[in-house]
Design an enzyme around this catalytic site. Structure first.
Site, PDB file in Angstrom:
ATOM      1  N   GLY A  71       2.993 -33.679   7.591  1.00 22.71           N
ATOM      2  CA  GLY A  71       2.584 -33.979   6.284  1.00 22.71           C
ATOM      3  C   GLY A  71       1.386 -34.602   5.965  1.00 22.71           C
ATOM      4  N   GLY A  74       5.076 -40.895   5.776  1.00 20.71           N
ATOM      5  CA  GLY A  74       6.482 -41.714   6.458  1.00 20.71           C
ATOM      6  C   GLY A  74       6.896 -40.983   7.573  1.00 20.71           C
ATOM      7  N   SER A 110      -0.940 -32.994  12.014  1.00 23.03           N
ATOM      8  CA  SER A 110      -1.201 -31.813  12.083  1.00 23.03           C
ATOM      9  C   SER A 110      -1.646 -31.113  10.861  1.00 23.03           C
ATOM     10  CB  SER A 110      -0.090 -31.124  12.934  1.00 23.03           C
ATOM     11  OG  SER A 110       1.162 -31.150  12.404  1.00 23.03           O
TER      12      SER A 110
END
Length: 189
Positions: free
Chosen positions: A33, A38, A107
């Site tokens: 993400g 989070g 990533s």
């Protein structure tokens, strides 16, 4: 270059024995993400859920590796790709030994995540955590996964609900025992 399976050391403990003890086979849950979504908090929530049911989860965080394993890497695209490769190799080794490895790593590049999936093989589950309405300037390079194994919306669901969805993904795919289905799914030998 990846060593072949034949160069791997044989464990004194079989995959079936590990699955019987922990209630699951080995797997890699790759949380991706935008930065600040989070992922680390979600990784810890998943870890807690799986541990509480007797499992052997372990969390790998890209941020921790930057100050240890990956201190020799810079911040170039090639360095990011190498960081993902190293993380995926460690995760695959742990998953092959019966752990559920929860990787918290932005990533941002799809090719890097594809390489991680290739290293992880059938044990790899890409989970996209969407926490932003519109990308910020620092997120411009993030390539949203086209077809993750699970897409979570942190804006609509709380941390516990998202962790439960990952747990259910692992049950549905047979990694975690559920009902009358034994642990390990297709990975049990």
């Amino acid at each position: 270059m990846r060593p072949s399976q034949s160069t791997s050391l044989k464990s004194a403990v079989s995959a079936t024995e590990r699955a019987a003890r922990s209630g699951h086979g080995g797997a890699i849950v790759w949380l991706t993400g935008r930065k600040g979504a989070g992922m680390s908090k979600l990784a810890r929530a998943i870890e807690r859920r799986l541990f509480d049911r007797g499992g052997a989860p372990i969390v790998l965080e890209a941020a921790v590796f930057r100050s240890g394993l990956n201190t020799d890497l810079g911040s170039t695209p090639a360095a990011e790709a190498e960081s993902i490769r190293r993380t995926a190799e460690i995760a695959a080794h742990l998953a092959n030994n019966g752990f559920v490895v929860i990787v918290a790593a932005a990533s941002p590049v799809a090719a890097g995540r594809a390489q991680a999936r290739a290293i992880g093989g059938k044990r790899f589950y890409e989970v996209h955590l969407d926490a932003t309405g519109t990308p910020g300037a620092s997120d411009a390079a993030y390539e949203v996964p086209a077809a993750p194994d699970l897409r979570l919306d942190a804006r609509r669901h709380d941390l516990d609900t998202n962790a439960l969805q990952v747990e259910q993904l692992l049950e549905t795919t047979g990694v975690i025992a559920s009902g009358d289905r034994p642990a390990g799914g297709e990975f049990a030998i």
